[in-house]
Design a protein around this motif. Structure first.
Motif, PDB file in Angstrom:
ATOM      1  N   MET A   1       0.824  -1.198   0.000  1.00  0.00           N
ATOM      2  CA  MET A   1       0.000   0.000   0.000  1.00  0.00           C
ATOM      3  C   MET A   1       0.866   1.260   0.000  1.00  0.00           C
ATOM      4  N   VAL A   2       1.956   1.201   0.813  1.00  0.00           N
ATOM      5  CA  VAL A   2       2.853   2.368   0.885  1.00  0.00           C
ATOM      6  C   VAL A   2       3.444   2.645  -0.492  1.00  0.00           C
ATOM      7  N   LEU A   5       0.943   4.214  -2.628  1.00  0.00           N
ATOM      8  CA  LEU A   5       0.781   5.624  -2.248  1.00  0.00           C
ATOM      9  C   LEU A   5       1.912   6.460  -2.832  1.00  0.00           C
ATOM     10  N   SER A   8       1.469   6.760  -6.467  1.00  0.00           N
ATOM     11  CA  SER A   8       0.286   7.529  -6.816  1.00  0.00           C
ATOM     12  C   SER A   8       0.528   9.027  -6.736  1.00  0.00           C
ATOM     13  N   GLY A   9       1.666   9.431  -6.213  1.00  0.00           N
ATOM     14  CA  GLY A   9       1.993  10.851  -6.239  1.00  0.00           C
ATOM     15  C   GLY A   9       1.880  11.533  -4.892  1.00  0.00           C
ATOM     16  N   MET A  10       1.608  10.766  -3.846  1.00  0.00           N
ATOM     17  CA  MET A  10       1.441  11.373  -2.529  1.00  0.00           C
ATOM     18  C   MET A  10       2.685  12.141  -2.108  1.00  0.00           C
ATOM     19  N   ARG A  48      -6.078  19.353  -5.633  1.00  0.00           N
ATOM     20  CA  ARG A  48      -7.049  18.268  -5.485  1.00  0.00           C
ATOM     21  C   ARG A  48      -7.317  17.601  -6.826  1.00  0.00           C
ATOM     22  N   LYS A  49      -7.516  16.296  -6.799  1.00  0.00           N
ATOM     23  CA  LYS A  49      -7.831  15.559  -8.032  1.00  0.00           C
ATOM     24  C   LYS A  49      -9.230  14.970  -7.933  1.00  0.00           C
TER      25      LYS A  49
END
Lengths: 178, 349
Positions: A1-2, A5, A8-10, A48-49
């Protein structure tokens, strides 16, 4: 998950910063700011997306601030009551007022109006990336960087004044005002 | 059929779950590891106090980190100056009081016993209440704990002195970034509500903490000046105690005045002196009630005084003195949350 994340661009802070800075530079609200001032604003706005069909905000909800479209398409729509021809009962109908695209912005009235309720809903028509600039951010920047705050507030006043003139002209055109 | 409408919704769901997990982990760590909660709460208080100062300095184009360091330097100098002038006095007063405390309590309780014996024949319910023996038990416990717990208090104070400035530095420097990070993980539909809620809570808490500490400082200063003029021993220690106890609403000022009254009676045996000391504490409270509360406090928290009493009773029942101090701020947070949910969900419909 990390890992997901991460990819995903976090944590892709630098990419986001470049996107925000370019979009801000092009926006009328921030056009009078210097490079240094832009980089300060850059640090307080929110990116925000949104996916297709999602609502950025809903009509009649309290507004917190404005959005600038970096990418995507947003439909501004209102609900009005109409009489159903078949049942002859009142029903809610959605009316698309306008479609906004890249570099357009919306919801700016909420930056200055204390108890403002959104007069229309903003629905995502194409996957969108938006920059959010909100009243708490404006107050923070007025507190820490009054020169920047004043420049932005002046621009907001100009935009709202312009909207008022446009509304008056429209009312005159439709015969409500002589 | 998938539970997410699109990729972004799935991504946000995972981010939000990640945030919730981290938040739960943080809460568990803070409450289970001993000695973590105190420094964090005090750092939050210090951050709320220093935030406006740092903002003013940033307004004058001083880099935020440099501004924090300058404030730290100035505060260190002030603390060093106060310590040089008052530390020895405060410690001497505290240690003398520690030695005298059992005697002071003994004499005060003996006097109370005399009064009780005189009136219990007339008013039977006084004998049933047995106030003197209850007070004696409490006094023995208090003097014993004052003697035994001092080393533990000093060691926890040392850890506070190291940890609080450290946490506060990062909260002042990165507070805004932490806030944005939390908001970035919130799902889109809760984003504006979350932003408004954080803003409201921050504003209420900042004002609340600043007002409470201002109140405590004013009460402490009035009591110190009064006791100094009246020539009461341990004036500085008693004033600091009264100021700190003033943070506990309603019963705090009464408990804060008790040591002063006991000391006045023990050293002078004069009813007039007890009256003068009572008047000094009363003056501190009057200034608080007439000037500070209406001018500062009521503008910040809009809660009816009756409700404040109820909240304090509930807080005291749940968590003792800490509960009494936290009751009103926790209620303020819940009120802000309720307001946000109410205006966004109920009114909007």
């Amino acid at each position: 998950m990390v890992l997901s994340l991460w990819s995903s661009g976090m944590f892709k802070k630098r990419d986001d910063e470049c996107i925000i800075r370019d979009a801000l530079r092009r926006n009328v609200l921030f056009e009078s700011l210097t490079q240094r001032q832009l980089s300060i604003v850059n640090k307080i706005v929110h990116i925000r997306k949104y996916g297709v069909g999602e609502y950025v905000f809903n009509q009649h909800q309290p507004g917190a601030g404005m959005y600038i479209i970096v990418k995507g398409k947003i439909g501004i729509q209102t609900e009005k009551l109409v009489i159903d021809e078949e049942t002859e009962k009142e029903k809610k109908d959605t009316v698309l007022l306008t479609t906004l695209e890249e570099n357009d912005f919306f919801g700016e009235l909420a930056l200055v109006d204390d108890k403002s309720l959104r007069s229309a809903s903003a629905k995502v028509l194409e996957p969108a990336t938006l920059i959010g600039f909100f009243k708490p951010d404006l107050l923070e920047i007025m507190d820490t960087q009054p020169v920047i705050g004043m420049k932005i507030a002046f621009k907001i006043a100009q935009i709202l004044g312009q909207r008022l003139v446009e509304t008056n002209e429209e009312l005159a055109r439709q015969g409500f005002v002589k | 059929m998938t539970m997410f409408k699109n990729k972004i919704e799935r991504e946000i769901f995972f981010r939000f779950s990640f945030l919730v997990l981290i938040a739960i982990l943080c809460v568990v760590v803070i409450f289970t590891v001993s000695g973590m909660l105190g420094p964090i709460l005090l750092s939050a208080v210090a951050t709320y106090l220093l935030y406006p100062v740092i903002n003013i300095m940033e307004r004058h184009r001083i880099n935020r980190a440099v501004a924090i360091l300058i404030v730290y330097l100035i505060l260190s100098c002030i603390i060093f100056f106060i310590a040089q002038h008052s530390y020895t006095k405060l410690v001497t007063q505290f240690s003398t009081l520690q030695t005298d405390m059992p005697d002071i309590f003994h004499q005060v309780i003996a006097k109370l016993g005399e009064i009780e014996a005189r009136y219990s024949q007339k008013y039977v319910f006084l004998a049933e209440l047995n106030i003197t023996s209850k007070l004696q038990g409490a006094a023995i416990g208090l003097s014993r704990s004052l003697l035994t717990s001092t080393p533990a208090v000093i060691s926890s104070l040392a850890s506070l002195i190291l940890l609080v400035p450290f946490y506060t530095f990062f909260l002042l420097l990165d507070g805004s970034r932490i806030k944005r990070w939390i908001l970035a993980i919130l799902p889109n539909r809760y984003f504006e509500s979350g932003l408004q809620l954080l803003f409201d809570i921050n504003r209420q808490m900042g004002g609340f903490i600043q007002a409470r500490l201002l109140e405590a400082a004013i009460v402490g200063a009035v009591v110190y000046i009064g006791l100094l003029i009246a020539g009461v021993k341990y004036a500085l220690f008693l004033a600091v105690f009264a100021g700190l106890l003033n943070l506990v609403p309603y019963i705090g000022p009464f408990i804060g005045a008790l040591p002063g009254l006991a000391v006045a009676y023990f050293y002078t045996k004069s009813g007039l002196m007890v009256g003068v000391v009572s008047a000094i504490y009363l003056l501190g409270q009057l200034i608080d009630i007439i000037f500070v509360i209406p001018l500062v406090f009521s503008k910040i928290i809009n809660i009816h005084p009756m409700l404040v009493v109820v909240l304090i009773i509930i807080g005291s029942d749940l968590m003792g003195i800490v509960g009494m101090i936290l009751a009103v701020p926790v209620f303020c947070i819940l009120k802000a949350m309720f307001n946000t949910v109410y205006t966004r969900i109920v009114v909007a419909r």
